[in-house]
Design a protein around this motif. Structure first.
Motif, PDB file in Angstrom:
ATOM      1  N   ASN A 126       0.821  -1.207   0.000  1.00 49.57           N
ATOM      2  CA  ASN A 126       0.000   0.000   0.000  1.00 49.57           C
ATOM      3  C   ASN A 126       0.858   1.262   0.000  1.00 49.57           C
ATOM      4  OD1 ASN A 126      -2.354  -1.491   0.020  1.00 49.57           O
ATOM      5  ND2 ASN A 126      -2.520  -1.507   2.247  1.00 49.57           N
ATOM      6  N   GLY A 127       1.973   1.221   0.733  1.00 46.88           N
ATOM      7  CA  GLY A 127       2.878   2.367   0.736  1.00 46.88           C
ATOM      8  C   GLY A 127       3.474   2.619  -0.636  1.00 46.88           C
ATOM      9  N   TYR A 128       3.887   1.546  -1.300  1.00 45.00           N
ATOM     10  CA  TYR A 128       4.474   1.688  -2.630  1.00 45.00           C
ATOM     11  C   TYR A 128       3.446   2.186  -3.645  1.00 45.00           C
ATOM     12  CZ  TYR A 128       7.099   0.514  -6.852  1.00 45.00           C
ATOM     13  OH  TYR A 128       7.753   0.571  -8.069  1.00 45.00           O
ATOM     14  N   LEU A 129       2.254   1.581  -3.638  1.00 43.19           N
ATOM     15  CA  LEU A 129       1.203   2.011  -4.565  1.00 43.19           C
ATOM     16  C   LEU A 129       0.802   3.459  -4.313  1.00 43.19           C
ATOM     17  CD1 LEU A 129      -1.184  -1.087  -4.724  1.00 43.19           C
ATOM     18  CD2 LEU A 129       0.289  -0.236  -6.541  1.00 43.19           C
ATOM     19  N   ALA A 181      -4.598  -4.455 -11.872  1.00 43.73           N
ATOM     20  CA  ALA A 181      -5.392  -5.368 -12.699  1.00 43.73           C
ATOM     21  C   ALA A 181      -5.844  -6.572 -11.876  1.00 43.73           C
ATOM     22  CB  ALA A 181      -4.575  -5.823 -13.902  1.00 43.73           C
ATOM     23  N   ALA A 182      -4.937  -7.104 -11.045  1.00 43.44           N
ATOM     24  CA  ALA A 182      -5.312  -8.229 -10.195  1.00 43.44           C
ATOM     25  C   ALA A 182      -6.312  -7.804  -9.120  1.00 43.44           C
ATOM     26  CB  ALA A 182      -4.057  -8.824  -9.548  1.00 43.44           C
ATOM     27  N   VAL A 183      -6.133  -6.610  -8.579  1.00 42.32           N
ATOM     28  CA  VAL A 183      -7.080  -6.084  -7.584  1.00 42.32           C
ATOM     29  C   VAL A 183      -8.469  -5.954  -8.203  1.00 42.32           C
ATOM     30  CG1 VAL A 183      -7.695  -4.038  -6.237  1.00 42.32           C
ATOM     31  CG2 VAL A 183      -5.343  -4.885  -6.211  1.00 42.32           C
ATOM     32  N   ALA A 184      -8.529  -5.398  -9.420  1.00 39.29           N
ATOM     33  CA  ALA A 184      -9.820  -5.213 -10.097  1.00 39.29           C
ATOM     34  C   ALA A 184     -10.505  -6.546 -10.366  1.00 39.29           C
ATOM     35  CB  ALA A 184      -9.603  -4.449 -11.406  1.00 39.29           C
ATOM     36  N   LEU A 185      -9.734  -7.534 -10.816  1.00 38.57           N
ATOM     37  CA  LEU A 185     -10.317  -8.838 -11.120  1.00 38.57           C
ATOM     38  C   LEU A 185     -10.867  -9.496  -9.855  1.00 38.57           C
ATOM     39  CD1 LEU A 185     -10.779 -10.935 -13.362  1.00 38.57           C
ATOM     40  CD2 LEU A 185      -8.563 -11.924 -12.753  1.00 38.57           C
ATOM     41  N   LYS A 186     -10.089  -9.411  -8.777  1.00 38.17           N
ATOM     42  CA  LYS A 186     -10.544 -10.005  -7.517  1.00 38.17           C
ATOM     43  C   LYS A 186     -11.789  -9.298  -7.004  1.00 38.17           C
ATOM     44  CE  LYS A 186      -8.861 -11.265  -2.917  1.00 38.17           C
ATOM     45  NZ  LYS A 186      -7.702 -11.255  -2.005  1.00 38.17           N
ATOM     46  N   GLU A 188     -14.044  -7.698  -8.761  1.00 42.48           N
ATOM     47  CA  GLU A 188     -15.168  -8.030  -9.633  1.00 42.48           C
ATOM     48  C   GLU A 188     -15.755  -9.396  -9.281  1.00 42.48           C
ATOM     49  OE1 GLU A 188     -18.034  -8.268 -12.529  1.00 42.48           O
ATOM     50  OE2 GLU A 188     -16.933  -6.508 -11.810  1.00 42.48           O
ATOM     51  N   ARG A 189     -14.903 -10.334  -8.946  1.00 41.28           N
ATOM     52  CA  ARG A 189     -15.368 -11.688  -8.667  1.00 41.28           C
ATOM     53  C   ARG A 189     -16.078 -11.803  -7.322  1.00 41.28           C
ATOM     54  NH1 ARG A 189     -10.311 -15.164 -11.334  1.00 41.28           N
ATOM     55  NH2 ARG A 189     -11.049 -14.919 -13.489  1.00 41.28           N
ATOM     56  N   VAL A 190     -15.905 -10.805  -6.446  1.00 37.38           N
ATOM     57  CA  VAL A 190     -16.649 -10.799  -5.179  1.00 37.38           C
ATOM     58  C   VAL A 190     -17.716  -9.710  -5.195  1.00 37.38           C
ATOM     59  CG1 VAL A 190     -14.765 -11.806  -3.857  1.00 37.38           C
ATOM     60  CG2 VAL A 190     -14.917  -9.320  -4.059  1.00 37.38           C
ATOM     61  N   GLN A 191     -18.085  -9.257  -6.415  1.00 41.29           N
ATOM     62  CA  GLN A 191     -19.193  -8.323  -6.620  1.00 41.29           C
ATOM     63  C   GLN A 191     -18.931  -6.930  -6.046  1.00 41.29           C
ATOM     64  OE1 GLN A 191     -21.835  -9.406  -8.540  1.00 41.29           O
ATOM     65  NE2 GLN A 191     -20.529 -11.202  -8.755  1.00 41.29           N
ATOM     66  N   ARG A 192     -17.661  -6.529  -5.928  1.00 39.35           N
ATOM     67  CA  ARG A 192     -17.343  -5.152  -5.494  1.00 39.35           C
ATOM     68  C   ARG A 192     -17.009  -4.343  -6.742  1.00 39.35           C
ATOM     69  NH1 ARG A 192     -13.149  -5.229  -0.614  1.00 39.35           N
ATOM     70  NH2 ARG A 192     -13.815  -3.040  -0.570  1.00 39.35           N
ATOM     71  N   ARG A 193     -18.045  -4.042  -7.511  1.00 37.77           N
ATOM     72  CA  ARG A 193     -17.836  -3.498  -8.855  1.00 37.77           C
ATOM     73  C   ARG A 193     -17.289  -2.077  -8.850  1.00 37.77           C
ATOM     74  NH1 ARG A 193     -22.266  -7.052  -9.797  1.00 37.77           N
ATOM     75  NH2 ARG A 193     -21.651  -8.621 -11.347  1.00 37.77           N
ATOM     76  N   TRP A 194     -17.711  -1.253  -7.901  1.00 37.65           N
ATOM     77  CA  TRP A 194     -17.179   0.117  -7.855  1.00 37.65           C
ATOM     78  C   TRP A 194     -15.695   0.106  -7.507  1.00 37.65           C
ATOM     79  CZ3 TRP A 194     -19.200   4.113 -10.053  1.00 37.65           C
ATOM     80  CH2 TRP A 194     -20.585   4.192 -10.216  1.00 37.65           C
ATOM     81  N   TYR A 195     -15.336  -0.794  -6.640  1.00 36.84           N
ATOM     82  CA  TYR A 195     -13.922  -0.943  -6.278  1.00 36.84           C
ATOM     83  C   TYR A 195     -13.126  -1.403  -7.497  1.00 36.84           C
ATOM     84  CZ  TYR A 195     -10.039  -2.018  -3.094  1.00 36.84           C
ATOM     85  OH  TYR A 195      -8.842  -2.036  -2.440  1.00 36.84           O
ATOM     86  N   ALA A 196     -13.685  -2.363  -8.232  1.00 30.98           N
ATOM     87  CA  ALA A 196     -13.026  -2.870  -9.435  1.00 30.98           C
ATOM     88  C   ALA A 196     -12.897  -1.775 -10.490  1.00 30.98           C
ATOM     89  CB  ALA A 196     -13.801  -4.060  -9.992  1.00 30.98           C
ATOM     90  N   LEU A 197     -13.965  -1.002 -10.667  1.00 30.35           N
ATOM     91  CA  LEU A 197     -13.944   0.072 -11.662  1.00 30.35           C
ATOM     92  C   LEU A 197     -12.899   1.130 -11.311  1.00 30.35           C
ATOM     93  CD1 LEU A 197     -15.178   1.384 -14.178  1.00 30.35           C
ATOM     94  CD2 LEU A 197     -16.875   2.475 -12.673  1.00 30.35           C
ATOM     95  N   GLY A 367      -2.443 -16.911  -5.120  1.00 28.80           N
ATOM     96  CA  GLY A 367      -2.321 -15.925  -4.046  1.00 28.80           C
ATOM     97  C   GLY A 367      -1.866 -14.587  -4.568  1.00 28.80           C
ATOM     98  N   PHE A 368      -2.300 -13.543  -3.881  1.00 34.32           N
ATOM     99  CA  PHE A 368      -2.012 -12.175  -4.320  1.00 34.32           C
ATOM    100  C   PHE A 368      -0.532 -11.848  -4.186  1.00 34.32           C
ATOM    101  CE2 PHE A 368      -2.400  -7.465  -3.924  1.00 34.32           C
ATOM    102  CZ  PHE A 368      -2.975  -7.250  -5.161  1.00 34.32           C
TER     103      PHE A 368
END
Length: 419
Positions: A126-129, A181-186, A188-197, A367-368
């Motif tokens: 999180n610090g790096y991002l 990209a991996a965060v968005a895919l994960k 989306e698969r748990v129905q957190r679409r705004w987070y994915a977007l 794994g992430f």
């Protein structure tokens, strides 16, 4: 483990959760500083080394060095240390300078030990991002208001590259793209679409910056490789085919209509076509000249090389009565394999490849953390075809920090899985 009855006050202090959190915070600060400042990163590395030593124990060190991921980087450093003995044509100052490029590899097993125990690896990511996100915001701000850069402008940098250089910035942003990209895919698969977007949109802004601002030829090679890896790793067959087709279409459109990319590729082809050893200097021409000479240097001492710190001397000896690009005495052959093999021969190159392979194999699972480690390792390996990335400051420390932290998490997850 320390027996509570015989634990000294100093040992108690170094084993407390508060002290562990402090040491983890230094690594987080290191990750935050990496996109911005070489000086701050160097100071934080020194502080972290001082802080981590009291937390180490012989059992953990032995266990980590016994693994390929932790032991082979140290083996490569040991080989470079011994390699100073047969660098007969260079001074001891140059030999020690050559060894400096290998020093950072010693930190990989220490990071593995720390984050095999710690649950705060997410802080580092999180610090790096976040740090890269701030750098992205500053880059966009300077594009809109370039006068804000003022006295901090660096010669040769594009307007949207406020610190370091465009190669470092594009590499940092490439990592962010595929993490998001991996965060968005994960999500989306748990129905957190705004987070994915949100993650997708942020990744697209990072991509736009790489294409239009920090336009690096290395990144243009790394991104398609990571896209293929992402598709194979995370998607089903139908999704993978659709993504790869979309990637091909996007690559064609970018090559045709994104002017910085079009000019960059066109210039590359012209530089290769017009390359002459005695001609004017070009980026591609210099690399071709360095690689050609490097192959000759390796052939002269194929088994154990010319010794640690011998790269500049080999180039110095090759420029007698030369002109143009052939007269450049470089200390960087712009290829990691050549940079190691000139000094340590094919033995050193084999150990280098073994280290890369050990890290790739460690991250082959799910794994992430494994995905982040795979992105960082793959980026370094592909980028090292055109640069000596392990010896470069930002790229080398990104590899050490990223691989060390994520490898620790992977080992921790395996231990809990076995339990």
């Amino acid at each position: 483990m320390i027996d509570p009855v015989h634990r000294t006050p100093a040992a108690t202090m170094f084993q407390t959760e508060r002290y562990a959190r402090f040491v983890d915070a230094i690594v987080v600060a290191l990750a935050v500083s990496l996109p911005w400042s070489t000086s701050a990163t160097g100071i934080l590395v020194a502080l972290w080394l001082i802080a981590i030593i009291p937390m180490l124990d012989v059992r953990a060190v032995r266990r980590t060095l016994a693994t390929p991921a932790g032991g082979i980087p140290v083996l490569l450093w040991v080989l470079a240390l011994i390699g100073m003995l047969w660098a007969f044509d260079v001074s001891w100052a140059e030999r020690w300078a050559g060894l400096k490029g290998f020093h950072k590899l010693l930190l990989i097993p220490l990071l593995i030990i720390q984050f095999r125990r710690s649950e705060r690896a997410a802080w580092v990511l999180n610090g790096y991002l976040s740090s890269c996100g701030v750098l992205l915001a500053v880059s966009l701000l300077l594009i809109v208001h370039p006068s804000l850069l003022g006295p901090w402008a660096r010669p040769g940098n594009a307007i949207g590259v406020p610190v370091k250089d465009y190669i470092a910035q594009s590499g940092e942003f490439t990592i962010c793209i595929f993490v998001l990209a991996a965060v968005a895919l994960k999500a989306e698969r748990v129905q957190r679409r705004w987070y994915a977007l949100t993650a997708v949109l942020l990744a697209l802004v990072f991509i736009a910056n790489v294409l239009y601002v920090a336009n690096s030829r290395t990144a243009l090679v790394v991104i398609p490789v990571l896209l293929l890896l992402f598709a194979c790793k995370h998607l089903r067959w139908r999704e993978m085919i659709l993504l790869l087709l979309a990637g091909v279409v996007a690559a064609v459109l970018i090559g045709l209509f994104v002017r910085p990319v079009k000019d960059n590729v066109s210039n590359l082809l012209n530089e290769v076509r017009q390359y002459q050893p005695t001609g004017d200097r070009t980026r591609a021409g210099e690399r071709l000249e360095f690689w050609k000479k490097s192959i000759g240097f390796i052939a002269d001492a194929p088994v154990v090389g010319h010794g640690t710190g011998s790269v500049r001397d080999q180039f110095r000896q090759s420029i007698t009565q030369e002109t143009g690009m052939a007269a450049l005495a470089s200390e960087n052959p712009h290829n990691q394999t050549c940079a190691v093999a000139i000094q340590l021969g094919l033995v050193g190159a084999v150990v280098l490849f073994a280290m890369w392979m050990a890290h790739l194999l460690l991250f082959r699972g799910g794994g992430f953390a494994a995905w982040i480690g795979l992105v960082i390792a793959t980026q370094n390996i592909v980028g090292s075809l055109f640069n000596s990335h392990l010896f470069d400051f930002t790229q080398g420390w990104t590899y050490v920090l990223g691989v060390g932290v994520t490898a620790g998490v992977v080992f921790r997850e395996r231990a809990f899985g076995a339990a």
